[in-house]
Design an enzyme around this catalytic site. Structure first.
Site, PDB file in Angstrom:
ATOM      1  N   LEU A 184      42.946  11.081  -3.534  1.00  0.00           N
ATOM      2  CA  LEU A 184      44.050  12.023  -3.392  1.00  0.00           C
ATOM      3  C   LEU A 184      45.038  11.556  -2.336  1.00  0.00           C
ATOM      4  CD1 LEU A 184      42.196  15.472  -3.614  1.00  0.00           C
ATOM      5  CD2 LEU A 184      43.346  14.211  -5.419  1.00  0.00           C
ATOM      6  N   LEU A 185      44.535  10.997  -1.254  1.00  0.00           N
ATOM      7  CA  LEU A 185      45.418  10.467  -0.216  1.00  0.00           C
ATOM      8  C   LEU A 185      46.236   9.295  -0.737  1.00  0.00           C
ATOM      9  CD1 LEU A 185      43.160  10.617   2.969  1.00  0.00           C
ATOM     10  CD2 LEU A 185      45.262  11.888   2.557  1.00  0.00           C
ATOM     11  N   SER A 193      50.381   8.621  -0.430  1.00  0.00           N
ATOM     12  CA  SER A 193      50.473   7.672   0.689  1.00  0.00           C
ATOM     13  C   SER A 193      51.895   7.536   1.196  1.00  0.00           C
ATOM     14  CB  SER A 193      49.934   6.309   0.259  1.00  0.00           C
ATOM     15  OG  SER A 193      50.656   5.818  -0.866  1.00  0.00           O
ATOM     16  N   LYS A 224      50.980  27.352   0.832  1.00  0.00           N
ATOM     17  CA  LYS A 224      50.936  27.453  -0.625  1.00  0.00           C
ATOM     18  C   LYS A 224      49.695  26.743  -1.145  1.00  0.00           C
ATOM     19  CE  LYS A 224      53.642  26.169  -4.741  1.00  0.00           C
ATOM     20  NZ  LYS A 224      54.886  25.506  -5.199  1.00  0.00           N
ATOM     21  N   ASP A 240      64.034  26.061 -11.435  1.00  0.00           N
ATOM     22  CA  ASP A 240      63.509  27.426 -11.332  1.00  0.00           C
ATOM     23  C   ASP A 240      64.283  28.226 -10.285  1.00  0.00           C
ATOM     24  OD1 ASP A 240      61.859  29.471 -12.149  1.00  0.00           O
ATOM     25  OD2 ASP A 240      60.224  28.960 -10.789  1.00  0.00           O
TER      26      ASP A 240
END
Length: 630
Positions: free
Chosen positions: A322-323, A327, A371, A462
């Site tokens: 995930l990192l 990056s 969030k 949005d």
């Protein structure tokens, strides 16, 4: 006899010193307190400063980015640098993006326009040294003192954070449509003249003097008027790849030692397998125990988040992956720990819930909006690291939860909530027309920035009143880039958005362009004027009623508009010409043909005229065109 020549020579030196001093100060000194502005007529803007790489401290984009609170990519892209990790050379020019706004200092100096950057003092630092050396005279120590009135310059502690105001200006959109789109901050150098600067930026000397006057002095900040950011000519990269590491010479093999090593390796392997088996059985037993003891879901989650800090090998692998996805963002944003997020939100307690999956949380005494989302934040982070504007909600940092593959985005907390709650909620205080005009202009400026000053352009996708937040001064910030797309004029089959705000061409053909944001903004303008929802209880969209205001005589249009306006506005003393002007902007934004909708530059200009109409009539008193309660 010897003393006379010495005395005469000394007198000559003294007179020379006085003469030189008089030469230095024959003209007025450079501006030391900044450039005055009117907060009521100033729209924050995204602009740039020209900065030069200087050794030994600032010869890489990371250190310069830290100084200006931006990422390496945010400097590399406008500066025509392909590799953000490159080593810079002395005096290499760079464009640094900044957000310019009008800020009130005190009663003595009034308001000046600047971009503020916090700098933590190190050993040996002074206000003067930081202003002249690190910020390269883009500010002055006198201005730093004015912005930080409670700070004693001779008594600044190491680690203390001081705000440095970088001088800047924004184009005056109300004076002419031919105004430049950008005013670049540039420090006048000893070997400069107006003609050489004009040639470098490919503008006329007259355009520079028109903005800055004719009395420019060395180390003054000049504002260079530009329509577009020019390409900087950069030196060839001096980086050379490191030579390949020579292969290690293998040691001679000893068969007996090799057999011993094999036996030892097998023993270790069996031992590890045994330990893993014990751990699996232990976890199985623990799970059964937890169920028997009746732990709640919240307690089990807390034990996962807080109780175990080492994590498993699987969690570590997930976190690394995930990192790797984000990056590019690691050098700009703060990485928070899961324990901090948990404690900040009281374990995601409903009392901290703002709306949807956004929580209010306090970390180290500072309030944030947090969030919570599943791992689909990569695109949002990539877009957010490119934007930096006063009318966009600022992302402060993020947190990765490898156990659940969640991501938590930590935003600045905007105190007064959403525009939707003010227009359609049960707020005791209704928004005045002046406040609504400023909100509309703020949103337009935020959209202008993402449409025109990001490369590639960003489409929000949005825009709606619930994604427009209001700060303590009731200034608007655009939030929630979860659906945003970098790049436009694309076609998608996956239609997302909020009913009532979606443009016709996107809904039917999936066409993604900046004009879909323009359409949604037109709906927001209708809500500001009417106080009505974008879609009613029967499923009818608000924008379908605009034909009622574009037909018939001017008197009929005014009468229909008065019948349609928010009741709270009808109790105000305001000019109908200002309201009609905003309605004209809204109608043009809502054209079914996207090519006939205006761009955000034209919209900002038109809304600024509406503010002028309202302000002028307010100052002159009531006019025949003003309306009061029915």
């Amino acid at each position: 006899m010897i003393t006379k020549p010495i005395f005469g020579f000394s007198l000559l030196l003294f007179l020379s010193f006085i003469f030189n001093q008089n030469i230095c100060y024959a003209q007025d000194p450079p501006s030391i307190t900044g450039y005055t502005c009117n907060p009521n007529q100033f729209n924050p803007c995204q602009t740039y400063v020209l900065y030069r790489a200087r050794g030994p401290e600032f010869l890489d984009l990371a250190s310069i980015g830290d100084l200006f609170s931006v990422s390496r990519l945010m400097i590399a892209n406008p500066s025509n640098i392909s590799n953000p990790n490159t080593t810079l050379v002395n005096d290499q020019p760079l464009f640094i993006p900044i957000t310019c706004s009008c800020n009130n200092i005190n009663t003595t100096f009034g308001s000046i326009s600047y971009a503020g950057f916090n700098y933590s003092f190190k050993s040996g630092d002074t206000m003067y040294g930081i202003s002249t050396s690190k910020y390269q005279n883009l500010t002055t120590y006198q201005s730093v003192e004015a912005v930080n009135p409670t700070v004693v310059p001779e008594n600044i502690d190491i680690g203390q954070s001081i705000k440095f105001p970088i001088f800047c200006k924004c184009p005056n959109t109300t004076s002419s449509q031919n105004q430049p789109r950008l005013l670049i901050s540039y420090v006048f150098q000893p070997n400069d003249n107006i003609s050489s600067i004009a040639s470098r930026f490919r503008v006329t000397p007259q355009s520079i003097t028109q903005i800055n006057g004719n009395n420019t002095k060395i180390l003054d900040t000049l504002f260079i008027p530009l329509s577009n950011l020019p390409n900087l000519t950069q030196p060839a990269s001096s980086n050379t790849p490191p030579p390949p590491t020579p292969p290690a010479t293998p040691a001679p093999v000893n068969q007996e030692n090799d057999r011993k090593g094999t036996v030892i390796g097998l023993a270790i392997g069996l031992g590890v397998c045994g330990v893993l088996l014990i751990l699996v059985l232990g976890l199985f037993y623990r799970e059964k125990t937890v169920k028997k003891e009746g732990y709640s879901d919240v307690e089990r989650q807390k034990s996962l988040y807080v109780g175990s800090k080492k994590g498993s090998f699987v969690d570590k692998d997930v976190e690394v992956n995930l990192l790797a996805d984000v990056s590019e963002c690691l050098d700009k944003y703060k990485m928070y720990k899961m324990e901090q997020i948990w404690e900040a939100t009281d374990g995601f307690d409903e009392g901290c819930l703002i709306q949807g999956s956004v929580y209010k949380g306090t970390i180290d005494g500072e309030v944030f909006a947090i969030k919570k989302m599943k791992w689909n934040a990569r695109e949002e982070l990539k877009i957010l690291q490119k934007v930096n504007h006063g009318n966009l909600v600022k992302l402060e940092g993020f947190c990765i939860d490898p156990k659940e593959a969640n991501c938590f985005l930590v935003y600045e907390y905007v105190e007064n909530g959403s525009l939707h709650s003010w227009i359609h909620g049960e707020k005791p205080e209704k928004l005045s027309w002046k406040t609504r005009l400023r909100i509309a202009t703020d949103v337009a400026n935020g959209l202008l920035y993402i449409h025109e000053h990001t490369r590639p352009r960003v489409v929000h996708k949005d825009i709606k009143t619930s994604n427009i937040l209001l700060d303590t001064n009731m200034r608007a910030k655009v939030a929630n880039f979860g659906l945003a797309k970098s790049g436009c004029n694309a076609i998608t089959m996956h239609i997302v958005g909020t009913q009532g705000y979606i443009s016709p061409e996107y809904l039917t053909d999936g066409i993604v362009s900046t004009k879909m944001d323009v359409f949604s903004f037109g709906v927001v303008l209708l809500e500001l004027v009417s106080g009505k929802e974008a879609i009613d209880d029967e499923g009818k969209v608000l924008w379908a009623k605009i034909n009622d205001f574009s037909e018939g005589s001017e008197e009929r249009k005014v009468r229909k508009l008065q019948e349609w306006m928010d009741d709270s506005l009808l109790r105000e003393e305001l000019t109908m010409e200002s309201v009609m002007n905003v309605m004209s902007v809204a109608i043009s934004c809502l054209n079914k043909d996207p090519s006939r909708r205006p761009g955000m530059i034209e919209i900002v200009y038109a809304l600024s005229k509406s503010i002028d109409l309202f302000t002028d009539d307010s100052e002159e008193g009531l006019s025949p065109r003003q309306v009061t309660a029915r």
